[in-house]
Scaffold this active site. Structure first.
Site, short mmCIF file in Angstrom:
data_model
loop_
_atom_site.label_atom_id
_atom_site.label_comp_id
_atom_site.label_asym_id
_atom_site.label_seq_id
_atom_site.Cartn_x
_atom_site.Cartn_y
_atom_site.Cartn_z
CB ALA A 1 -0.90 0.00 1.22
CG ASP A 2 0.01 4.67 -2.48
OD1 ASP A 2 -1.08 4.71 -1.87
OD2 ASP A 2 0.10 4.91 -3.70
CB SER A 3 0.59 7.84 2.01
OG SER A 3 0.68 8.54 0.79
CG LEU A 4 -2.74 8.96 -2.08
CD1 LEU A 4 -2.91 9.28 -3.55
CD2 LEU A 4 -3.38 10.05 -1.23
CG ASP A 5 -3.02 2.09 -1.99
OD1 ASP A 5 -3.98 2.23 -2.75
OD2 ASP A 5 -1.87 1.81 -2.38
#
Lengths: 79, 427
Positions: A35-39
């Site tokens: 995941a990234d921060s937006l996920d």
């Protein structure tokens, strides 16, 4: 496993497109599940929607693993 | 201004990618186009029965090998919901073009010399529509974190650069229906000016949604008279035309500096011969009398090319199936003068509709295919021309014709015009 744990797992699988076997309690959304921060923002929103709970931003920032999410939601539901 | 100011750097096309209402794939789209097939049908993306315009050119769903759209073949499932459909279609065309070109930058210098300029006329309209419903229902805090990056027009360029590691100029054009030509033309100039050696350029559009169709209906721009006979709806220059048919899709080319392409033995589709731009300074949606803005765009492209009018064999017209078709015809006749009787001009929007920001890029690719194959695509449904012309408008059927030089026109709301000249690449 509790109903909450099952449902959390399902949401993680669906949103991050990962295999169910990888979604272990200690799995970190960012380090282990891609995941990234937006996920993670979206994931927290999905938890809020699915469990009808409010997860304030400072609490959301502390939810890093699958277990963190399950624990937080179980505590909210028990309260 | 001096003509042909390209700093001695020639720009050629080494890869093409198309997503259109006829097919996903540049060659299958071209094959169906010259066979005279139509990609226009009743709208299924939403229920159009409340609206006066009910037909459009939608990209067919289906297996990739049959020319259908299978999105998971282009965009990983987990990323699909982070992007509006215009980004999906843009990426599908861009990936085709990059793979077709065989260009894989291996060094940091090569990556930094490879850029992207893929635009859109409207961008993520459906995403904006759905987001506004979330907000208006009192759920503003539930708006997806991907709402903004899903709607932003430059995100095709962004996603493509991330996928392939293209670290050169990263840009996006937004000039309504002239977007595709402006993207290819401006990206060529970046190569000529030395900002990049390779540019992935084009346009994408996916505005067949309730908001998009309703908006163009209100502007009285769409055809409403052929809802029961969709393949007849788009009829450029015909006396029964009554508005344009919206299409969706994307066109992307790989532009490359000639010596760079030659050094790696790349397949070359053709050369960017010239590029010209103009503004009407007249009206937000209607062209000026005699389409003099179009005339000046063509003239500027010719001057930039260093060619003569008599060198041009084929014109892919803007020809949207609106009243403006005859104004473009006026401008083209004036531009070509005595040579007008020798050229062929067709509007491929008769088969695929008007792809708005993708139109110019898809049509530039058709020009390259016409040069390669010696075939000019037809203007479907041109049964009774509203006005006669000495120009052969390739009515109904494709023609075998030697094409060495082709010109493509695109004009957009706001009074923006662009013309591009594509030519056979001579070593």
């Amino acid at each position: 496993m509790s109903d909450i744990a099952d449902k959390v797992k399902k949401i993680v699988v669906e949103h991050l497109g990962v295999e169910e076997s990888k979604v272990t309690p200690d799995a970190s959304f960012i380090d282990d599940l891609g995941a990234d921060s937006l996920d993670t923002v979206e994931l927290v929103m999905a938890f809020e929607e699915a469990f009808s709970v409010e997860i304030p931003e400072d609490a959301a920032e502390k939810i890093a693993t699958v277990k963190d999410a399950i624990d937080y939601i179980e505590k909210q539901k028990a309260a | 201004m001096s003509g042909n100011a390209n700093n001695g750097r020639r720009v050629v096309v080494t890869g093409i990618g198309v997503v259109s209402p006829l097919a996903v794939g540049a060659e299958l789209t071209w094959k169906r186009l010259i066979e005279g097939q139509s990609g226009i049908g009743r709208i299924t993306h939403f229920d159009p029965s409340e609206l006066p315009a009910q037909v459009a050119g939608q990209v067919p769903e289906g297996p990739t090998e049959e020319g259908g759209l299978t999105l998971s073949d282009w965009v990983p499932v987990k990323d699909q919901k982070k992007m509006d459909r215009f980004i999906h279609l843009g990426l599908a065309a861009a990936i085709q073009a990059v793979e077709d070109s065989g260009w894989k930058p291996e060094t940091e210098d090569d990556r930094c010399a490879t850029g992207v300029m893929i635009g859109s006329g409207i961008g993520g309209l459906q995403t904006i529509y759905e987001g506004s419903l979330t907000v208006s229902s009192g759920k503003a805090r539930r708006l997806s974190p991907f709402f903004i990056p899903s709607a932003l027009i430059n995100l095709i360029s962004g996603h493509l650069s991330i996928r392939y590691g293209f670290k050169g100029p990263n840009h996006a054009v937004v000039t309504a229906c002239a977007t595709g030509v402006h993207a290819i033309g401006d990206a060529s100039r970046l190569i000529q000016h030395g900002d990049a050696d390779v540019m992935i350029a084009g346009g994408a559009e996916a505005a067949i949604c309730a908001l998009g169709i309703a908006g163009f209906c209100s502007a009285r721009a769409l055809s409403t008279g052929s809802n029961d006979d969709p393949s007849k709806a788009s009829r450029p220059w015909d006396k029964d035309r009554d508005g344009f048919i919206m299409g969706e899709g994307a066109g992307v080319v790989v532009l490359e500096e000639y010596e760079h392409a030659k050094a790696r033995g790349a397949k070359i589709y053709g050369e960017i011969g010239g590029y010209g731009l103009s503004g009407d300074a007249h009206h937000i949606t209607a062209p000026a009398e005699g389409h003099e803005g179009a005339f000046r765009a063509m003239k500027a492209a010719l001057k930039n090319s260093g060619l003569q009018v008599s060198d041009i064999d084929y014109v892919n017209a803007h020809g949207t199936s609106t009243m403006a078709d005859d104004l473009e015809l006026d401008a083209v006749e004036r531009f070509f003068g005595d040579h007008a009787k020798n050229i062929a001009m067709s509007s491929t929007k008769s088969a695929i509709g008007h792809l708005l920001g993708a139109a110019g890029a898809v049509e530039a690719i058709f020009c390259l295919q016409a040069i390669r194959d010696g075939i000019v695509p037809p203007t479907l449904n041109l049964e009774n021309p509203a006005r006669e012309s000495v120009i052969d408008r390739v009515a109904l059927k494709a023609q075998k014709r030697k094409v060495d030089v082709a010109l493509s026109n695109s004009f957009g709301f706001g009074g923006t015009n662009a013309s591009i000249i594509l030519k056979r690449c001579e070593g």
